[in-house]
Design a protein around this motif. Sequence first.
Motif, PDB file in Angstrom:
ATOM      1  N   GLN A  31      61.424  -4.458 -15.150  1.00  0.00           N
ATOM      2  CA  GLN A  31      60.403  -5.220 -14.447  1.00  0.00           C
ATOM      3  C   GLN A  31      60.947  -6.643 -14.299  1.00  0.00           C
ATOM      4  O   GLN A  31      61.071  -7.365 -15.276  1.00  0.00           O
ATOM      5  N   CYS A  82      60.979  -9.510 -10.954  1.00  0.00           N
ATOM      6  CA  CYS A  82      60.044 -10.418 -10.296  1.00  0.00           C
ATOM      7  C   CYS A  82      58.654  -9.816 -10.231  1.00  0.00           C
ATOM      8  O   CYS A  82      57.664 -10.505 -10.134  1.00  0.00           O
ATOM      9  N   ASP A  83      58.594  -8.463 -10.237  1.00  0.00           N
ATOM     10  CA  ASP A  83      57.326  -7.743 -10.207  1.00  0.00           C
ATOM     11  C   ASP A  83      56.582  -7.951  -8.883  1.00  0.00           C
ATOM     12  O   ASP A  83      55.384  -7.790  -8.820  1.00  0.00           O
ATOM     13  N   GLY A  84      57.330  -8.330  -7.851  1.00  0.00           N
ATOM     14  CA  GLY A  84      56.659  -8.539  -6.574  1.00  0.00           C
ATOM     15  C   GLY A  84      57.501  -8.076  -5.388  1.00  0.00           C
ATOM     16  O   GLY A  84      57.333  -8.550  -4.272  1.00  0.00           O
ATOM     17  N   GLY A  85      58.428  -7.168  -5.632  1.00  0.00           N
ATOM     18  CA  GLY A  85      59.200  -6.595  -4.532  1.00  0.00           C
ATOM     19  C   GLY A  85      60.278  -7.504  -3.985  1.00  0.00           C
ATOM     20  O   GLY A  85      60.691  -7.349  -2.838  1.00  0.00           O
ATOM     21  N   GLU A  86      60.747  -8.464  -4.779  1.00  0.00           N
ATOM     22  CA  GLU A  86      61.734  -9.398  -4.249  1.00  0.00           C
ATOM     23  C   GLU A  86      63.114  -9.273  -4.884  1.00  0.00           C
ATOM     24  O   GLU A  86      64.087  -9.764  -4.321  1.00  0.00           O
ATOM     25  N   THR A  97      64.604  -0.836  -8.965  1.00  0.00           N
ATOM     26  CA  THR A  97      64.995   0.192  -7.987  1.00  0.00           C
ATOM     27  C   THR A  97      65.198   1.550  -8.663  1.00  0.00           C
ATOM     28  O   THR A  97      65.911   1.662  -9.657  1.00  0.00           O
ATOM     29  N   ARG A 122      64.011   3.033  -3.882  1.00  0.00           N
ATOM     30  CA  ARG A 122      62.632   2.559  -3.725  1.00  0.00           C
ATOM     31  C   ARG A 122      62.328   1.552  -4.814  1.00  0.00           C
ATOM     32  O   ARG A 122      62.844   1.657  -5.928  1.00  0.00           O
ATOM     33  N   LEU A 123      61.464   0.597  -4.528  1.00  0.00           N
ATOM     34  CA  LEU A 123      61.052  -0.394  -5.510  1.00  0.00           C
ATOM     35  C   LEU A 123      59.856   0.145  -6.287  1.00  0.00           C
ATOM     36  O   LEU A 123      58.782   0.320  -5.721  1.00  0.00           O
ATOM     37  N   SER A 183      56.457  -1.823  -6.287  1.00  0.00           N
ATOM     38  CA  SER A 183      55.517  -1.854  -5.163  1.00  0.00           C
ATOM     39  C   SER A 183      55.341  -0.455  -4.582  1.00  0.00           C
ATOM     40  O   SER A 183      55.258  -0.271  -3.375  1.00  0.00           O
ATOM     41  N   ALA A 219      71.928  -5.707  -0.851  1.00  0.00           N
ATOM     42  CA  ALA A 219      71.365  -6.977  -0.376  1.00  0.00           C
ATOM     43  C   ALA A 219      69.992  -7.270  -0.967  1.00  0.00           C
ATOM     44  O   ALA A 219      69.602  -8.423  -1.085  1.00  0.00           O
ATOM     45  N   GLY A 220      69.251  -6.236  -1.349  1.00  0.00           N
ATOM     46  CA  GLY A 220      67.916  -6.461  -1.896  1.00  0.00           C
ATOM     47  C   GLY A 220      67.905  -6.601  -3.409  1.00  0.00           C
ATOM     48  O   GLY A 220      66.843  -6.664  -4.016  1.00  0.00           O
ATOM     49  N   MET A 247      51.863 -11.910 -11.796  1.00  0.00           N
ATOM     50  CA  MET A 247      51.192 -10.849 -11.044  1.00  0.00           C
ATOM     51  C   MET A 247      50.034 -10.247 -11.855  1.00  0.00           C
ATOM     52  O   MET A 247      50.134 -10.096 -13.071  1.00  0.00           O
ATOM     53  N   THR A 279      66.089  -1.690   0.480  1.00  0.00           N
ATOM     54  CA  THR A 279      65.167  -0.891  -0.328  1.00  0.00           C
ATOM     55  C   THR A 279      63.742  -0.976   0.222  1.00  0.00           C
ATOM     56  O   THR A 279      63.006   0.010   0.194  1.00  0.00           O
TER      57      THR A 279
END
Lengths: 156, 325
Positions: free
Chosen positions: A39, A41-45, A50, A58-59, A62, A131-132, B1, B105
């Motif tokens: 866990q 950033c816990d916000g998909g950033e 993953t 997938r994240l 989110s 990249a993510g 969050m 992703t």
Amino acid sequence: MKTILTLTLNGRARTDLVPDNMLLLDYLREQVGLTGTKQGCDGGECGACTVLVDDQPRLACSTLAVQMQGRRVETVEGLAKGGRMSRLQQQFHEKLGAQCGFCTPGMIMAAEALLRRNPDPGREEIKAALAGNLCRCTGYVKIVESVEAAAGGAGQ
Amino acid sequence: MNLLPAFQCHRPATLEEAVRLKAASASARFVGGGTDLLVNLRRGLGDPAALIDLTAVADLATIRRDGDELWLGAAVTLAGLARHPEVLAAYPALAEAALAVAGPTHREAATLGGNLCQDTRCIFYNQSEWWRQANGYCRKYEGDKCHVVLKNDRCYATYHGDIAPVLMVLCADCVVFGPDGVRRLNIAGLYREIGSDHLTLAPGEVLAAVVLPPAPKGRRAGYAKVRIRDAIDFPLAGVAAALTRDGDVIGELKVAITGSNSAPLAIATDVLSGRAWNDETAPILAQSLRKQASVLRTTVVGASYRRRVMQAVARRLVDTLWQQD
């Protein structure tokens, strides 16, 4: 509100009763006890959470657990077979791609998805696929080198 | 969050069932990949009693040809859109824009419908509960004051979707499904210039598909995007353009922008038809952009930079399209 969730997790069928508002990340870490998925950033950033869903990255932070109904989910714990690290994990170890280790499970799963789709990617393709995923040790060189070293023989 | 609110999650298998579920709960929200909605809900932005997950509706996740039109289901993922052979062959600008959304992703989860219907954004809105509370909330959610435009006549949160402007210049339509049946409208008709209520969908309606008309021969199109980190961020400015050359002059030029207003915006370019694209005519486009775009202090990057960079990338994009073989 709870739902019966049936999925394949790291190659094994599982059925659990999960709250409708439970994230896949919390399901994996808290309910199943697979804490390899981080866990961040816990916000998909940041990409630290993953996982693979039907071979695609997938994240987990989110994604709702109930959305995984009937899907095939894989976490970093599923890569080692018989106590032996996968080639990709081994290269992260040998090329020092793990660094502090926090982003590593996400990096490895994003790279694993790439290598399944394209077993022999070039450096630019590796960078695009990762990249993510953020590393706050601020060094991507070792990470990209680790994936390059594993390319051509993923999953062995 | 924060923890997610205690909603019930429905996973209907048909669109009819999805609309029926929506009619039963006024606060229910549709969800696709969740990359926009779930993150917002965890910041306390919304408290729906139910989520209706559209990713289990098989019909919505397909791309199919119908005569000379290409129908894109609203639950097709952006990654799926960007690698679809028919999209790549006839509408490469759409694939280009899909690949410019967030990171790889996110694109595996995020859907076309979710991207088009994504929430508007603002530095006074996309913040934690305690941050917004300390600021007295804002007009977009739980408050009555706009902190961006003090005359406070509406919410000025900005639309930052990358796909909508491209669909606008490609003259796409969207298909909306609701309790009263199906309606088809052009993409621009999906939006209105109110940050807190930017979609024209009626309560209970759902975006079901996007319809692309056949690509005219010789049309070139593209999408240019400026962001802080090229690998992941929302656009600070996004420009889509489609150009048909008529020999040495412009046959037709369509331009649409994102990241500036509360809705994606078509830019007036009629006066450029029949003229060559050069140093004399390019400022006409820049002037239209200046006149129509209303860039405000809604992101951490200053408005004057975003205004100027939008004009610069628009020029560069049309330059590229003009020179393309």
